[in-house]
Write an enzyme that holds these catalytic residues in place. Structure first.
Site, PDB file in Angstrom:
ATOM      1  N   ASP A 113      49.957  50.909  29.448  1.00 55.49           N
ATOM      2  CA  ASP A 113      49.184  51.919  30.174  1.00 55.49           C
ATOM      3  C   ASP A 113      49.758  52.212  31.563  1.00 55.49           C
ATOM      4  O   ASP A 113      49.759  53.359  32.010  1.00 55.49           O
ATOM      5  CB  ASP A 113      47.706  51.502  30.270  1.00 55.49           C
ATOM      6  CG  ASP A 113      47.523  50.164  30.948  1.00 55.49           C
ATOM      7  OD1 ASP A 113      48.343  49.266  30.698  1.00 55.49           O
ATOM      8  OD2 ASP A 113      46.576  50.003  31.734  1.00 55.49           O
ATOM      9  N   GLY A 114      50.285  51.178  32.241  1.00 57.62           N
ATOM     10  CA  GLY A 114      50.855  51.387  33.578  1.00 57.62           C
ATOM     11  C   GLY A 114      52.097  52.269  33.512  1.00 57.62           C
ATOM     12  O   GLY A 114      52.270  53.205  34.305  1.00 57.62           O
ATOM     13  N   ASP A 137      48.981  43.167  23.702  1.00 54.98           N
ATOM     14  CA  ASP A 137      47.514  43.192  23.826  1.00 54.98           C
ATOM     15  C   ASP A 137      46.846  44.179  22.857  1.00 54.98           C
ATOM     16  O   ASP A 137      45.638  44.094  22.637  1.00 54.98           O
ATOM     17  CB  ASP A 137      47.108  43.579  25.256  1.00 54.98           C
ATOM     18  CG  ASP A 137      47.746  42.685  26.304  1.00 54.98           C
ATOM     19  OD1 ASP A 137      48.071  41.534  25.980  1.00 54.98           O
ATOM     20  OD2 ASP A 137      47.919  43.149  27.452  1.00 54.98           O
ATOM     21  N   MET A 179      46.483  35.403  25.365  1.00 58.41           N
ATOM     22  CA  MET A 179      46.584  36.512  26.316  1.00 58.41           C
ATOM     23  C   MET A 179      45.737  37.687  25.808  1.00 58.41           C
ATOM     24  O   MET A 179      44.989  37.532  24.836  1.00 58.41           O
ATOM     25  CB  MET A 179      48.036  36.934  26.485  1.00 58.41           C
ATOM     26  CG  MET A 179      48.830  36.008  27.372  1.00 58.41           C
ATOM     27  SD  MET A 179      50.490  36.662  27.633  1.00 58.41           S
ATOM     28  CE  MET A 179      51.002  35.727  29.064  1.00 58.41           C
ATOM     29  N   GLU A 232      41.874  35.284  27.155  1.00 59.80           N
ATOM     30  CA  GLU A 232      41.919  35.007  28.605  1.00 59.80           C
ATOM     31  C   GLU A 232      40.867  35.797  29.388  1.00 59.80           C
ATOM     32  O   GLU A 232      40.454  35.390  30.464  1.00 59.80           O
ATOM     33  CB  GLU A 232      43.321  35.295  29.162  1.00 59.80           C
ATOM     34  CG  GLU A 232      43.755  36.759  29.046  1.00 59.80           C
ATOM     35  CD  GLU A 232      45.169  37.020  29.548  1.00 59.80           C
ATOM     36  OE1 GLU A 232      45.862  36.077  29.955  1.00 59.80           O
ATOM     37  OE2 GLU A 232      45.583  38.207  29.512  1.00 59.80           O
ATOM     38  N   HIS A 282      53.044  32.771  27.864  1.00 58.67           N
ATOM     39  CA  HIS A 282      54.133  33.708  27.535  1.00 58.67           C
ATOM     40  C   HIS A 282      54.854  33.392  26.235  1.00 58.67           C
ATOM     41  O   HIS A 282      55.675  34.204  25.780  1.00 58.67           O
ATOM     42  CB  HIS A 282      55.117  33.780  28.706  1.00 58.67           C
ATOM     43  CG  HIS A 282      54.502  34.417  29.919  1.00 58.67           C
ATOM     44  ND1 HIS A 282      53.740  33.709  30.805  1.00 58.67           N
ATOM     45  CD2 HIS A 282      54.500  35.704  30.348  1.00 58.67           C
ATOM     46  CE1 HIS A 282      53.298  34.523  31.755  1.00 58.67           C
ATOM     47  NE2 HIS A 282      53.741  35.738  31.503  1.00 58.67           N
TER      48      HIS A 282
END
Ligand code: F6P
Length: 375
Positions: A113-114, A137, A179, A232, A282
């Site tokens: 999205d960024g 994600d 995550m 998370e 990670h």
């Protein structure tokens, strides 16, 4: 005769398995199908700001399909609208000049999205962008899948499988943290695939007493171990998400993490068994992509190349109800797709006795399994 297309490609934000598979698909399709020249920017938008670019040939991208990481490098701080190395200055005009000097027709950005938000901003200045949805994600709006997710789910599922045997051997409660930021996709899909007893996701605030009830019931029923998968971003009713770190200079500075330790301490007060917790971190982003992600990355990459050839700019490739399509970048920029209460997998997990840490969870679900679509 018109000149050949010249197309840039970059990978932005955090890495995800399948980035190289997309770079390969984009480059090979552009060269073979559209006779284009391809340039790779190094370290995401950093390459566009600091003028770091290199040609990508067919040979350069041969043999990278199965490799994790990204041959171009990536960066999750380099934002041309607020460049951290220059005190947050707007360097977008400089990026525009560089794009024009390179004679580019478009840039394919592979990111979340960024990355899509930055591409949308630059598109407004007259540059051309096509986006490819990446993130472990699976939380980008407008697409039912992002590449990288399937691999992360496979890694977490493998971990849950392994934790089962050690939990059983020691009669322990094992908590595994995944995550996923503000969405529970990884925890839900790996939790269901791994047969977790409790799955905690940000979409539903949990009640510690309900988790304790499941553990105690299993203890007294003779199943002396419990597997809890926690995202998370999960949080208790009325409580906060666990923040691990604030990354200064990052456009998205909050890093979540550590909820499993909090849960471990809380649960120990309620159950007889020992409780242990593990954060996968990670590990979920590393290594070779699954066959599904390699396929998705190849399909997304070649579709992005054809969008450039068709002049379909300012849009991101998307998968909707099994069909390839594209949506405007602005619809994706800065948004999060969470799990809706009608997801069939929620109802199915509940039906097989999985707890979501919420008493009377079935009343939180919407619709019927038959009416809902698998995403
Ligand atoms: O968005 C991908 C992701 O791995 C999230 O699941 C996680 O919260 C975050 O990135 C971690 O970011 P970093 O790599 O900066 O620690």
């Amino acid at each position: 005769m018109s000149r050949a297309l010249r197309v840039g490609v970059l990978t932005g934000g955090g890495d995800a398995p399948g980035l190289n598979a997309v770079i390969r698909a984009v480059t090979k399709s552009l060269i073979l199908q559209h006779n284009a020249e391809v340039l790779g920017f190094e370290e995401g938008f950093m390459g566009m700001i600091e003028k770091r670019v290199r040609p990508l040939s067919y040979r350069d991208v041969s043999g990278i399909l199965t490799r994790g990481g990204t041959i171009l490098g990536t960066n999750n701080k380099a934002n041309p609208f607020g460049y951290y190395k220059r005190g947050g200055a707007d360097v977008s005009a400089q990026v525009k000049r560089y794009y024009e000097d390179l004679g580019l027709d478009a840039v394919i950005v592979i990111g979340g999205d960024g990355t899509m938000a930055i591409a949308h901003g630059l598109q407004q200045l007259g540059l051309n962008f096509v986006g490819v949805p990446k993130t472990i994600d699976n939380d980008l709006v407008g697409t039912s899948r992002t590449f990288g997710f399937d691999t992360a789910v496979a890694i977490v599922t493998d971990a849950v499988d392994r934790l089962h045997s050690t939990a059983q051997a020691h009669n322990r409660v094992m908590i595994v943290e995944t995550m996923g930021r503000y969405a529970g996709w990884i925890a839900l899909y790996a939790g269901v695939a791994g047969g977790a007893d409790v799955i905690l996701i940000p979409e539903f605030e949990y009640d510690i007493k309900e988790i304790a009830r499941v553990c105690t019931e299993r203890e007294s029923g003779g199943q002396n171990f419990t597997i809890v998968v926690v995202a998370e971003g999960a949080r208790p009713v009325g409580g906060e998400m666990a923040v691990q770190e604030i990354i200064k200079d990052s456009p998205d500075p909050i890093r979540l993490g550590g909820i499993c330790k909090i849960l471990e301490t809380q649960l120990e007060l309620h159950v007889r068994s020992e409780v242990r917790s593990v954060i996968l971190g990670h590990v979920q982003r590393g290594g070779t992509p699954t066959p599904y992600d390699r396929n998705l990355a190849t399909v997304f990459g070649s579709y992005a190349a054809s969008m450039v050839a068709d002049g379909a700019f300012g849009r991101m490739v998307a998968l909707q109800e099994g069909h390839l399509t594209s949506i405007p970048l602005e619809e994706v920029a800065g948004k999060v797709r969470t799990i809706s209460a009608d997801a069939p997998v929620l109802a199915a997990a509940l039906a097989v006795g999985t707890s979501f840490g919420v008493p009377d969870f079935k009343h939180r679900l919407v619709g019927t399994q038959a009416s809902a679509k698998m995403s």
